[in-house]
Scaffold this motif. Sequence first.
Motif, PDB file in Angstrom:
ATOM      1  N   ILE A  58     -68.151  10.637 -50.825  1.00  0.00           N
ATOM      2  CA  ILE A  58     -68.610  11.615 -51.816  1.00  0.00           C
ATOM      3  C   ILE A  58     -67.894  11.335 -53.129  1.00  0.00           C
ATOM      4  CG2 ILE A  58     -68.683  14.066 -52.408  1.00  0.00           C
ATOM      5  CD1 ILE A  58     -68.538  14.572 -49.314  1.00  0.00           C
ATOM      6  N   SER A  59     -68.655  11.288 -54.230  1.00  0.00           N
ATOM      7  CA  SER A  59     -68.033  11.078 -55.534  1.00  0.00           C
ATOM      8  C   SER A  59     -67.451  12.389 -56.050  1.00  0.00           C
ATOM      9  CB  SER A  59     -69.042  10.506 -56.528  1.00  0.00           C
ATOM     10  OG  SER A  59     -70.152  11.352 -56.645  1.00  0.00           O
ATOM     11  N   ASN A  60     -66.705  12.340 -57.158  1.00  0.00           N
ATOM     12  CA  ASN A  60     -66.000  13.505 -57.709  1.00  0.00           C
ATOM     13  C   ASN A  60     -65.129  14.141 -56.635  1.00  0.00           C
ATOM     14  OD1 ASN A  60     -67.158  13.240 -60.290  1.00  0.00           O
ATOM     15  ND2 ASN A  60     -68.994  14.289 -59.572  1.00  0.00           N
ATOM     16  N   GLY A  61     -64.348  13.311 -55.957  1.00  0.00           N
ATOM     17  CA  GLY A  61     -63.610  13.696 -54.769  1.00  0.00           C
ATOM     18  C   GLY A  61     -62.726  14.918 -54.891  1.00  0.00           C
ATOM     19  N   LEU A  62     -61.800  14.919 -55.840  1.00  0.00           N
ATOM     20  CA  LEU A  62     -60.850  16.032 -55.929  1.00  0.00           C
ATOM     21  C   LEU A  62     -61.558  17.336 -56.241  1.00  0.00           C
ATOM     22  CD1 LEU A  62     -57.950  16.904 -55.701  1.00  0.00           C
ATOM     23  CD2 LEU A  62     -57.630  16.312 -58.107  1.00  0.00           C
ATOM     24  N   GLU A  63     -62.497  17.321 -57.160  1.00  0.00           N
ATOM     25  CA  GLU A  63     -63.261  18.530 -57.489  1.00  0.00           C
ATOM     26  C   GLU A  63     -64.050  19.013 -56.274  1.00  0.00           C
ATOM     27  OE1 GLU A  63     -66.884  19.911 -60.455  1.00  0.00           O
ATOM     28  OE2 GLU A  63     -65.741  18.106 -60.930  1.00  0.00           O
ATOM     29  N   HIS A  64     -64.665  18.086 -55.563  1.00  0.00           N
ATOM     30  CA  HIS A  64     -65.447  18.449 -54.378  1.00  0.00           C
ATOM     31  C   HIS A  64     -64.563  19.095 -53.309  1.00  0.00           C
ATOM     32  CE1 HIS A  64     -68.793  18.191 -51.560  1.00  0.00           C
ATOM     33  NE2 HIS A  64     -67.875  17.865 -50.658  1.00  0.00           N
ATOM     34  N   ILE A  65     -63.417  18.483 -53.037  1.00  0.00           N
ATOM     35  CA  ILE A  65     -62.506  19.007 -52.020  1.00  0.00           C
ATOM     36  C   ILE A  65     -62.039  20.414 -52.384  1.00  0.00           C
ATOM     37  CG2 ILE A  65     -60.220  18.759 -50.958  1.00  0.00           C
ATOM     38  CD1 ILE A  65     -60.612  15.693 -51.275  1.00  0.00           C
ATOM     39  N   ASN A  66     -61.664  20.616 -53.631  1.00  0.00           N
ATOM     40  CA  ASN A  66     -61.141  21.914 -54.062  1.00  0.00           C
ATOM     41  C   ASN A  66     -62.179  23.024 -54.019  1.00  0.00           C
ATOM     42  OD1 ASN A  66     -58.450  21.201 -54.491  1.00  0.00           O
ATOM     43  ND2 ASN A  66     -58.909  20.413 -56.526  1.00  0.00           N
ATOM     44  N   HIS A  67     -63.450  22.690 -54.194  1.00  0.00           N
ATOM     45  CA  HIS A  67     -64.478  23.736 -54.245  1.00  0.00           C
ATOM     46  C   HIS A  67     -65.299  23.876 -52.977  1.00  0.00           C
ATOM     47  CE1 HIS A  67     -63.247  24.383 -58.199  1.00  0.00           C
ATOM     48  NE2 HIS A  67     -64.063  23.597 -58.832  1.00  0.00           N
ATOM     49  N   MET A  69     -66.465  24.947 -49.672  1.00  0.00           N
ATOM     50  CA  MET A  69     -66.158  26.045 -48.755  1.00  0.00           C
ATOM     51  C   MET A  69     -64.864  26.751 -49.141  1.00  0.00           C
ATOM     52  SD  MET A  69     -67.244  24.266 -45.176  1.00  0.00           S
ATOM     53  CE  MET A  69     -68.613  25.071 -44.383  1.00  0.00           C
ATOM     54  N   GLN A  70     -64.625  26.914 -50.410  1.00  0.00           N
ATOM     55  CA  GLN A  70     -63.381  27.468 -50.932  1.00  0.00           C
ATOM     56  C   GLN A  70     -63.100  28.887 -50.437  1.00  0.00           C
ATOM     57  OE1 GLN A  70     -63.184  27.291 -55.160  1.00  0.00           O
ATOM     58  NE2 GLN A  70     -61.217  28.293 -55.276  1.00  0.00           N
ATOM     59  N   ASP A  71     -64.116  29.718 -50.337  1.00  0.00           N
ATOM     60  CA  ASP A  71     -63.894  31.125 -49.982  1.00  0.00           C
ATOM     61  C   ASP A  71     -63.500  31.333 -48.524  1.00  0.00           C
ATOM     62  OD1 ASP A  71     -64.486  31.825 -52.570  1.00  0.00           O
ATOM     63  OD2 ASP A  71     -66.588  32.268 -52.134  1.00  0.00           O
ATOM     64  N   ASP A  72     -63.942  30.466 -47.637  1.00  0.00           N
ATOM     65  CA  ASP A  72     -63.742  30.686 -46.206  1.00  0.00           C
ATOM     66  C   ASP A  72     -62.664  29.809 -45.574  1.00  0.00           C
ATOM     67  OD1 ASP A  72     -65.775  32.606 -46.181  1.00  0.00           O
ATOM     68  OD2 ASP A  72     -67.303  31.059 -45.966  1.00  0.00           O
ATOM     69  N   TYR A  73     -61.994  28.967 -46.382  1.00  0.00           N
ATOM     70  CA  TYR A  73     -61.006  28.030 -45.860  1.00  0.00           C
ATOM     71  C   TYR A  73     -59.740  28.066 -46.703  1.00  0.00           C
ATOM     72  CZ  TYR A  73     -64.692  26.110 -42.994  1.00  0.00           C
ATOM     73  OH  TYR A  73     -65.685  25.971 -42.074  1.00  0.00           O
ATOM     74  N   PHE A  74     -58.631  27.659 -46.100  1.00  0.00           N
ATOM     75  CA  PHE A  74     -57.394  27.538 -46.865  1.00  0.00           C
ATOM     76  C   PHE A  74     -56.820  26.144 -46.647  1.00  0.00           C
ATOM     77  CE2 PHE A  74     -55.753  28.633 -42.763  1.00  0.00           C
ATOM     78  CZ  PHE A  74     -54.516  28.013 -42.692  1.00  0.00           C
TER      79      PHE A  74
END
Length: 95
Positions: A58-67, A69-74
């Motif tokens: 997946i491109s834009n890796g860091l942005e993708h990881i941070n966003h 399923m952000q609400d349901d995961y830590f």
Amino acid sequence: MKTNAHEILGKTITGIYLKYADKPAESPQSQLWLLFSDNTCYEFYCLGDSIRPSGGVISNGLEHINHYMQDDYFVACKAMLDPHSGKVSCEVHDR
């Protein structure tokens, strides 16, 4: 199972994220993200006890990881390599 795990061969890992679901009913229950020097990422995730690879890089890796399923995961663990200094920062969090 669809997998393109071969796409990560030869890439340089610069970050690792381990995410867990906040609730037992969430799916997947856990995710391991590998972030690469070209700012792409790849996900491995668990549905129950089995580890599965995602469909591809997946491109834009860091942005993708941070966003993603952000609400349901830590983020339980985050380790990052600073490309300029070569130093590694690591954060570990309990649920």
